[in-house]
Write an enzyme that holds these catalytic residues in place. Structure first.
Site, PDB file in Angstrom:
ATOM      1  N   LYS A 121       0.856  -1.195   0.000  1.00 36.98           N
ATOM      2  CA  LYS A 121       0.000   0.000   0.000  1.00 36.98           C
ATOM      3  C   LYS A 121       0.886   1.238   0.000  1.00 36.98           C
ATOM      4  O   LYS A 121       1.752   1.370   0.875  1.00 36.98           O
ATOM      5  CB  LYS A 121      -0.907  -0.003   1.225  1.00 36.98           C
ATOM      6  CG  LYS A 121      -1.825   1.218   1.304  1.00 36.98           C
ATOM      7  CD  LYS A 121      -2.857   1.054   2.397  1.00 36.98           C
ATOM      8  CE  LYS A 121      -3.715   2.309   2.546  1.00 36.98           C
ATOM      9  NZ  LYS A 121      -4.672   2.171   3.639  1.00 36.98           N
ATOM     10  N   ASP A 264     -16.384   0.330  -0.088  1.00 37.57           N
ATOM     11  CA  ASP A 264     -15.105  -0.158  -0.630  1.00 37.57           C
ATOM     12  C   ASP A 264     -14.112  -0.427   0.497  1.00 37.57           C
ATOM     13  O   ASP A 264     -13.022  -0.942   0.240  1.00 37.57           O
ATOM     14  CB  ASP A 264     -14.516   0.851  -1.625  1.00 37.57           C
ATOM     15  CG  ASP A 264     -14.358   2.242  -1.030  1.00 37.57           C
ATOM     16  OD1 ASP A 264     -15.368   2.790  -0.548  1.00 37.57           O
ATOM     17  OD2 ASP A 264     -13.243   2.773  -1.031  1.00 37.57           O
TER      18      ASP A 264
END
Ligand code: AMP
Ligand code: MG
Length: 496
Positions: A121, A264
């Site tokens: 990430k 999400d």
């Protein structure tokens, strides 16, 4: 004439065996692309416990090449890096296509914990970055690293963090900060939004392929369940609803505020995922809003249970073309309404040291929460001191937390009546249920400040405490104390 020969790309061998995993779904689900290198990465934190659980070698990961690989600055042998596409509802509004705007899925490896996906990430722009730079800053990466391991330490389902690495590369947020990358680990990073994506485009074949993949891999019992008209997709929806209900019950019980419960950011496996502006409550305020960008308080602490249901409803709408019956879809969602209160009550009973269920327990729980809210009592300290009292300590330390001592004394009398005969056993169990250490904002902030000065000791110190949050760690008592005044002024927003 000279021939310029490119050096062969250097690859890091992680040592795990790679599986095709998510990429078997086909090209509609992702874009192949490598992470974007960051210059001169350094290791900010390595979660050696998790490294070993995965059967990997901490020394190799901490080597210069290992750190480059954990940052996405060199490739990993056998990996197939991709960015996945999803859509979602953000703050209650349909946001259309989102996707891994700053995450790269390296792939899936076999581990002693079973197959696990590895994801970077903050590893650069992707086709789903929209206006974003594809990066994550050091501050938010440390928070994710520590936050996810704190949840793991508490026994709450979560994605995990293997490492955080940093670079001096500048990243613009409200001010200039520096870049960092977290290597995350989970059986799957699939979100509700992956389903919403294909449903919103009427791509029913892809929607079915995705649902079949998740059911076969993670919910195989749904195939043969006789409930809900024997509909596998409805049973899947019900299972996700129940896992989500159990997850949110654990959040509420420990005082965890997620901060951005967009669809999400909802894991299809019922894991806590996407640590952004999250917070463990200090003073107990049911209306607490931890995300500075959440102006209406949509994701306030006490709204989380309803928001989870709202999100499940979106998932239900997405799965409706597969279930093919409105009635059965709604029936599948119904279980949330029974499982959530049941799970929450069970969690609160355990916090209270109660070993059986009685009809008026809910009243006892509600009364103490009202007292905590009225006097804004520190949530974690209250439960820990109550546990110590039940384990044999006097009432002073817990009673002193309240302004309304009479109110508390009244509650305590009723509670004492309700406690099991073996109080010391109850107290010991409570000390294993009510953590001494949680990742309070100010603790994270102090570790972040040191890390900005290249002293990463605070991050690893905090990690060790949070991985064993029920232990005493007497040398670190101050980290179990009340937050300082400045803690209430820390502003945590979506900016990360
Ligand atoms: P989040 O609020 O962090 O869950 O992110 C929502 C969406 O924005 C996801 O699609 C993220 O991948 C994307 N996103 C967030 N921050 C960035 C960034 N700095 N660069 C690119 N995409 C981002
Ligand atoms: Mg997200």
């Amino acid at each position: 004439m000279t021939l310029a020969i490119d050096a062969p790309p250097q690859l890091f061998d992680l040592g795990g065996r790679w599986r095709p995993g998510f990429t078997t779904l086909g090209s509609a689900f992702f874009t192949d692309l490598p992470p974007t290198p960051l210059p001169a990465p350094v290791l900010v934190g390595l979660n050696e416990g998790l490294v070993r659980e995965l059967g990997l070698d901490p020394r190799e990961l901490a080597s210069a090449e290992g750190v480059q690989a954990l940052t996405g600055s060199i490739g990993v042998a056998g990996a197939r890096p991709v960015a996945t596409v999803y859509s979602g509802h953000q703050f209650g509004v349909w946001a259309g296509q989102l996707g891994d705007g700053r995450a790269i899925l390296l792939g899936e490896i076999d581990t002693p914990l079973g197959p696990q996906e590895l994801q970077l990430k903050g590893s650069g722009r992707t086709p789903y970055s929209r206006m974003g730079d594809g990066r994550a800053v050091l501050r938010s990466s440390i928070r994710e690293y520590l936050g996810s391991e704190a949840m793991q330490g508490l026994g709450i389902p979560t994605t995990r963090a293997l490492s955080v690495t940093g670079s001096d590369a500048p990243v613009r947020r409200e001010e200039i900060e520096t870049a960092a990358v977290v290597m995350r680990v989970a059986p799957s990073f699939i979100r509700f939004g992956h389903f919403e994506h294909f449903a919103s485009r009427d791509q029913v074949d892809e929607l079915r392929r995705l649902a079949d993949y998740v059911i076969d891999r993670f919910y195989p019992e749904c195939r043969s369940a006789p409930t809900l008209a024997g509909n596998a997709y409805a049973n899947f929806l019900q299972q996700v609803s129940e896992r989500t209900a159990a997850l949110v019950a654990q959040w509420q019980a420990v005082g965890f505020c997620h901060g951005v419960m967009n669809t999400d950011n909802m894991s299809i496996l019922g894991l806590t995922i996407d640590y952004g502006p999250f917070q463990f409550l200090d003073a107990f305020d049911p209306n607490h809003i931890c995300n500075h960008s959440d102006e209406t308080g949509r994701y306030a602490y006490n709204r989380q249970p309803n928001v989870a249901y709202w999100n499940l409803f979106c998932l239900g709408q997405a799965l409706y073309p597969l279930i093919d019956s409105e009635e059965v879809t709604l029936a599948a969602l119904e279980s949330y309404k029974t499982v959530f209160p049941r799970e929450l009550e069970a969690r609160m009973r355990t916090k209270l040291g109660l070993t059986d269920a009685q009809a008026d327990d809910r009243g006892l729980i509600e009364r103490v929460l009202q007292l905590l809210a009225k006097d804004r009592v520190d949530y974690t300290i209250f439960w820990r001191r109550l546990s110590q009292h039940v384990a044999g300590g006097d009432t002073g330390p817990v009673r002193d937390l309240f302004l309304d001592r009479e109110g508390f004394d009244g509650w305590l009398l009723d509670y004492a009546q309700r406690l099991p005969a073996d109080r010391s056993a109850a107290g010991i169990a409570m000390l294993r249920t009510n953590p001494k250490y949680v990742l309070r904002n100010h603790l994270g902030e102090l570790a972040i400040r040191r890390a900005r000065d290249k002293d990463f000791g605070g991050v690893q110190e905090l990690l060790a405490l949070l991985q064993a949050p029920y232990d005493d760690h007497p040398a670190f008592d101050t980290m179990a104390g009340f937050p300082p005044d400045w803690a209430s002024h820390i502003e945590i927003s979506c900016s990360s």
